[in-house]
Design a protein around this motif. Structure first.
Motif, PDB file in Angstrom:
ATOM      1  N   THR A 113       0.801  -1.220   0.000  1.00 15.86           N
ATOM      2  CA  THR A 113       0.000   0.000   0.000  1.00 15.86           C
ATOM      3  C   THR A 113       0.834   1.270   0.000  1.00 15.86           C
ATOM      4  N   ILE A 114       1.837   1.335   0.851  1.00  8.98           N
ATOM      5  CA  ILE A 114       2.663   2.536   0.962  1.00  8.98           C
ATOM      6  C   ILE A 114       3.769   2.489  -0.087  1.00  8.98           C
ATOM      7  N   LEU A 184      -7.701   8.772  -5.487  1.00  9.16           N
ATOM      8  CA  LEU A 184      -7.264   9.157  -6.830  1.00  9.16           C
ATOM      9  C   LEU A 184      -6.945   7.956  -7.708  1.00  9.16           C
ATOM     10  N   GLY A 185      -6.656   6.826  -7.062  1.00  8.16           N
ATOM     11  CA  GLY A 185      -6.185   5.679  -7.817  1.00  8.16           C
ATOM     12  C   GLY A 185      -4.771   5.885  -8.337  1.00  8.16           C
ATOM     13  N   ASP A 186      -4.036   6.789  -7.701  1.00 11.22           N
ATOM     14  CA  ASP A 186      -2.671   7.126  -8.138  1.00 11.22           C
ATOM     15  C   ASP A 186      -1.870   7.561  -6.910  1.00 11.22           C
ATOM     16  N   ASN A 187      -1.081   6.638  -6.362  1.00  9.56           N
ATOM     17  CA  ASN A 187      -0.337   6.928  -5.125  1.00  9.56           C
ATOM     18  C   ASN A 187       0.740   7.984  -5.310  1.00  9.56           C
ATOM     19  N   GLN A 192       2.829  13.622  -4.630  1.00  5.63           N
ATOM     20  CA  GLN A 192       3.214  14.893  -5.239  1.00  5.63           C
ATOM     21  C   GLN A 192       2.287  16.018  -4.776  1.00  5.63           C
ATOM     22  N   PHE A 193       1.014  15.711  -4.661  1.00  2.00           N
ATOM     23  CA  PHE A 193       0.044  16.696  -4.194  1.00  2.00           C
ATOM     24  C   PHE A 193       0.387  17.158  -2.772  1.00  2.00           C
ATOM     25  N   GLY A 262       9.526   8.888  -7.667  1.00  2.00           N
ATOM     26  CA  GLY A 262       8.235   9.504  -7.436  1.00  2.00           C
ATOM     27  C   GLY A 262       8.166  11.003  -7.262  1.00  2.00           C
ATOM     28  N   LEU A 263       9.054  11.613  -6.446  1.00  2.00           N
ATOM     29  CA  LEU A 263       8.913  13.038  -6.160  1.00  2.00           C
ATOM     30  C   LEU A 263       9.974  13.896  -6.835  1.00  2.00           C
TER      31      LEU A 263
END
Length: 301
Positions: A113-114, A184-187, A192-193, A262-263
């Motif tokens: 999950t994470i 969102l279906g987008d981890n 980023q948000f 990711g970021l």
């Protein structure tokens, strides 16, 4: 003039010594490794995880500590359900300190999950920097409690205590990001948000709940995200808690910029040049004061 020159030289050295940060903690050495093992792992599972991590348990620069389920609930339990955390401490983490200024990297195994980006962002909020992080479990787990092991390992590796407030806010961030990722279906987009929200808080310095809400709504519009009222309220509360930490955003952004994955595409709002300009401006004022001293001394001679 010789005496004055020596005095000026010593003053400059002293100023630079005060202005430049210490590169590493005295008891934190690059290459030091700390492994946190879930307390409820069997001996066979512990040995398998150490082998998976490529860790020699007998090496002089390797420390092994345990994380209990009680510790996991102490932090993650305020923001995640008991079912998400579970009743056994199984997640394990490894931290390897690396050179100052190199940022952090995160890798995971059997964490469902994470995401690595979520761990990275929350760890940076808690003050983790310049480290290689690996989170794993003997079989597939959500990873909700994995941050607890990361922070405990970092404290042990550096000898620096992470404040309880930072631990709580980092745990809250992880939970909020996880919830947003489900919506969102987008981890990664969720991570980023959250990072963008933190950036805006650091730069705009909101004072009222309404101002925090405006930031969240504006960022959600930028990301083309439609948030429900419950999520907005939760993010307003998180944002206020994050702001209370008074974290230097320059430190956070420097770690984010070095993230692999990711970021890494998130742009920070405070450029490094701003730090340099601030230091130079301060040094200029000090040198001006020193010059005034010498001028005053010369006028009396």
């Amino acid at each position: 003039m010789g005496k004055r020159f020596r005095l000026l030289f010593l003053s400059i050295v002293l100023i630079l010594a005060m202005a430049l940060p210490t590169a590493v903690f005295a008891d934190a050495v690059a290459g030091d490794t700390v492994v946190t093992l879930g307390h409820d792992l069997t001996e066979q599972q512990k040995n398998a995880i150490l082998q998976e991590m490529g860790v020699d348990p007998n090496a002089s620069n390797v420390k092994k500590i345990e994380v209990t389920n009680e510790e996991e609930h102490q932090y993650a339990g305020k923001y995640a359900s008991k079912a998400q955390i579970g009743t056994r401490a199984l997640s394990s983490a490894k931290i390897v300190l690396i050179g100052s200024g190199k940022g952090i990297t995160v890798k995971t195994h059997n964490i469902t999950t994470i995401t690595e980006a979520m761990y990275a962002s929350a760890a940076i909020t808690a003050g983790v920097k310049d480290a290689e992080i690996y989170v794993t479990a003997p079989f597939a787990v959500s990873g909700t409690a994995g941050l607890t092991g990361i922070l405990k390992a970092y404290e042990t590796a550096t000898g620096k205590k992470i404040s309880e407030d930072q631990k709580q806010v980092a745990s809250e961030e992880l939970a909020r990001t996880q919830e947003l990722g489900k919506q969102l279906g987008d981890n990664n987009k969720a991570a980023q948000f959250i990072t963008k929200v933190k950036e805006q808080i650091a730069t705009e310095k909101p004072k009222t709940p309404e101002e925090y809400r405006d930031i969240i709504i504006n960022v959600s519009n930028d990301f083309n995200i439609n948030l429900n009222e419950t999520t907005v309220n939760q993010l307003v509360q998180f944002s206020q808690n994050f702001a209370k930490l008074n974290i230097d955003w320059n430190v956070i952004s420097s770690q984010i910029e070095k993230l692999q994955g990711g970021l890494s595409d998130i742009l920070t709002s405070v450029p490094a040049q701003g730090i340099i300009d601030t230091v130079l401006e301060w040094l200029g004022s000090v040198f001006s004061a020193i010059g005034d001293i010498f001028t005053s001394s010369s006028s009396r001679n």
